[in-house]
Design an enzyme around this catalytic site. Structure first.
Site, PDB file in Angstrom:
ATOM      1  N   SER A 253      50.446  38.455  50.105  1.00 47.84           N
ATOM      2  CA  SER A 253      49.243  37.541  50.591  1.00 47.84           C
ATOM      3  C   SER A 253      47.981  37.491  49.419  1.00 47.84           C
ATOM      4  O   SER A 253      48.274  38.338  48.289  1.00 47.84           O
ATOM      5  CB  SER A 253      48.502  38.096  51.779  1.00 47.84           C
ATOM      6  OG  SER A 253      48.130  39.422  51.515  1.00 47.84           O
ATOM      7  N   LYS A 254      46.961  36.777  49.676  1.00 47.48           N
ATOM      8  CA  LYS A 254      46.170  36.568  48.892  1.00 47.48           C
ATOM      9  C   LYS A 254      45.313  37.916  48.376  1.00 47.48           C
ATOM     10  O   LYS A 254      44.852  38.092  47.312  1.00 47.48           O
ATOM     11  CB  LYS A 254      44.606  35.927  49.248  1.00 47.48           C
ATOM     12  CG  LYS A 254      45.122  34.522  49.405  1.00 47.48           C
ATOM     13  CD  LYS A 254      43.905  33.587  49.402  1.00 47.48           C
ATOM     14  CE  LYS A 254      44.154  31.940  49.336  1.00 47.48           C
ATOM     15  NZ  LYS A 254      44.041  31.520  50.838  1.00 47.48           N
ATOM     16  N   ARG A 255      45.562  38.889  49.552  1.00 47.43           N
ATOM     17  CA  ARG A 255      44.889  40.423  49.255  1.00 47.43           C
ATOM     18  C   ARG A 255      45.699  41.008  47.929  1.00 47.43           C
ATOM     19  O   ARG A 255      45.096  41.576  47.166  1.00 47.43           O
ATOM     20  CB  ARG A 255      45.599  41.071  50.513  1.00 47.43           C
ATOM     21  CG  ARG A 255      44.929  42.337  50.698  1.00 47.43           C
ATOM     22  CD  ARG A 255      45.187  42.601  52.046  1.00 47.43           C
ATOM     23  NE  ARG A 255      46.671  42.434  52.658  1.00 47.43           N
ATOM     24  CZ  ARG A 255      47.487  43.593  52.168  1.00 47.43           C
ATOM     25  NH1 ARG A 255      47.021  44.637  51.501  1.00 47.43           N
ATOM     26  NH2 ARG A 255      48.820  43.386  52.620  1.00 47.43           N
ATOM     27  N   GLY A 257      46.410  39.141  45.190  1.00 47.89           N
ATOM     28  CA  GLY A 257      46.038  38.533  43.944  1.00 47.89           C
ATOM     29  C   GLY A 257      46.330  37.077  44.256  1.00 47.89           C
ATOM     30  O   GLY A 257      46.665  36.495  45.390  1.00 47.89           O
TER      31      GLY A 257
END
Ligand code: GLU
Length: 489
Positions: A253-255, A257
């Site tokens: 996920s965006k977490r 990167g």
């Protein structure tokens, strides 16, 4: 085996995601390996979230990765249109056929009724599902209500006592009971299809032979198989590829990167490297080797080597791979690729001739993990150093009589015939010898003086590219400023 036809079917509700890119790559490799067709279908039935700009961006991302499609938007093909929103008549006709055959029916239940039913089931701790009330409506009565414009959806009659089984191309046999299903909505009241129905109508209409997609779709597969059966069709071969995980093994996920392909393009990754890296997420060639061109991957790719469990997206590995590709580039090509990032340096290209710029980027060929690194790395070629590396200054303090050494060096360099690697090196070494000091005692401060940095490419090549005038002027400015003298800064 009939001619292989696979599809990539993104929903244009965002840019091309890393996970979708991997699905596209696996399908593309599979098709190319078997000489089949690769179809691009845009699943844009979610009118609120679908945007043309995302369709364009997804197609740009695929082209950046070198994946042309044989049929689809821009390419055309016999089975179009390739936008679901332009295929509504096909879904309506298929739904009407199912209703006519008694496999589906119109459901007139209001949202209020459905909500109340769900709340009651939830309160009783029961599985929430449609109770099938409208199954009992006489078909003639249903037709009359439809004709008078009553709001309705079309539902599939689902037998909840079945076991749906398929031999998954990536996971062996998967078997799921239908007991948790209810009568699926095929068409919504606005005349748009539900995802599972549209996929079946399209995959069959486009003569897709193999469906390869993320394992997050496994729960949809039994529903789709039921729809195929109701339509009297045989489902295509089905394969579900494992999820992509972050380095902590949770779903990417965006977490973790950037998760959009476009961000990697902007960050200066080479499409060949990115493609190679993504192809290895959940798949590997028999000998476990890693660096492969697109063509090699095409010849090596088979679905039976797709792993059953999650694949970790490790950006450090991607950077390593990118470096391997950058190292192989011809300097002229490297310059062309670096150009947009060099343009961000004020003063670029200054007085440098094209050949000099080629030499300049070649200095960094072994050192760039991403192309964008060139902006910082090459900065001092176009701008005077505005500060000197602290550690470098500490090292410089160890050279006795540094001001005199540097002054001599500037004078020697000024006289030098041919300002190229070897003569520069000889000059520096001769000076060190005359002064009775190690060559490093001249080399380190010189690097600092001409670049402001304590590290970088080979000093003599670097000085050659910088040119005599800049080198001499920078060494003299360094002597004048004496930044290594504590208190002078
Ligand atoms: N449109 C779906 C998605 O973007 C893919 C559907 C499929 O592959 O069956 O997840």
């Amino acid at each position: 085996m009939p001619d292989v036809r696979v599809r990539f079917a993104p929903s244009p509700t965002g840019n091309l995601h890393v996970g979708s890119a991997r699905t596209a790559i696996f399908n593309w490799l599979f098709a190319r390996h078997l000489g089949g067709k690769f179809i691009l279908r845009i699943e844009d039935t979610d009118r609120e979230r679908s945007k043309d700009e995302y369709t364009r961006s997804i197609m740009d991302g695929m082209r950046w990765l070198g994946m042309e499609w044989d049929e689809g938007p821009d390419a055309g093909g016999e089975c179009g249109p390739y936008f679901q929103a332009q295929r509504l008549e096909l879904y309506r006709a298929a739904a009407a056929r199912l209703v006519g055959d008694g496999h589906a029916y119109a459901c007139f239940c209001s949202t209020e009724r459905l909500d109340a039913m769900r709340e009651k089931q939830e309160a009783e701790g029961k599985q929430t599902r449609y109770d099938g009330l409208c199954r009992g409506i006489d078909p003639a009565e249903a037709r009359r209500r439809i004709a008078q414009g009553d709001r309705h959806v079309i539902r599939l009659k689902v037998d909840t006592t079945q076991v749906i089984e398929w031999n998954d191309l990536c996971k062996r046999v998967i078997s799921i009971t239908t007991e948790l299903l209810d009568d699926l909505v095929l068409m919504k009241s606005d005349g748009f299809p539900m995802y599972n129905f549209a996929v079946v109508v399209d995959d069959s209409g486009m003569k897709v032979t193999h469906v390869v997609r993320g394992e997050d779709h496994i729960s949809n597969t039994p529903k789709q198989i039921l729809i195929y059966r109701a339509l009297g069709l045989t489902p295509p071969e089905l394969g579900h590829i494992p999820m992509i995980l972050g380095t902590d093994r949770s779903k990417l996920s965006k977490r973790h990167g950037a998760t959009n392909v476009i961000d990697y393009e902007k960050a200066g990754f080479l499409p060949e490297a990115f493609f190679n890296f993504i192809a290895l997420l959940g798949w590997s060639p028999p000998d476990g080797s890693e660096i492969h061109s697109r063509d090699e991957l095409v010849s090596l790719f088979t679905l039976d080597r797709v792993v059953a469990h999650g694949a970790v997206f490790d950006v450090e590995k991607l950077k390593w791979m990118n470096l391997q590709y950058i190292k192989q580039l011809a300097p002229e090509d490297l310059l062309a690729l670096c150009e947009p990032f060099l343009r961000e340096i004020p003063g670029y290209p200054g007085q440098y001739a094209q050949e000099e710029l080629v030499e300049l980027v070649a200095l960094f060929r072994e050192r760039l993990t991403v192309l964008t690194d060139i902006t910082k790395a090459a900065w001092y070629f176009f701008n005077e150093p505005d500060s000197y590396d602290e550690k470098g200054l500490k090292t410089a303090q160890k050279t006795p009589d540094l001001a005199a050494v540097m002054t001599d060096l500037a004078a020697d360099l000024e006289k030098l015939e041919g300002f190229t690697h070897d003569p520069i090196e000889r000059t520096v070494r001769a000076l060190a010898e005359r002064r009775g000091i190690g060559a490093g005692k001249v080399i380190h401060p010189t690097r600092l003086a001409v670049s402001g940095r304590a590290e970088g490419p080979g000093l003599f090549e670097l000085m050659h590219v910088l040119g005599r005038e800049r080198c001499v002027a920078r060494i003299r400015a360094f002597v004048e400023m004496q930044p290594w003298v504590v208190g002078s800064r």
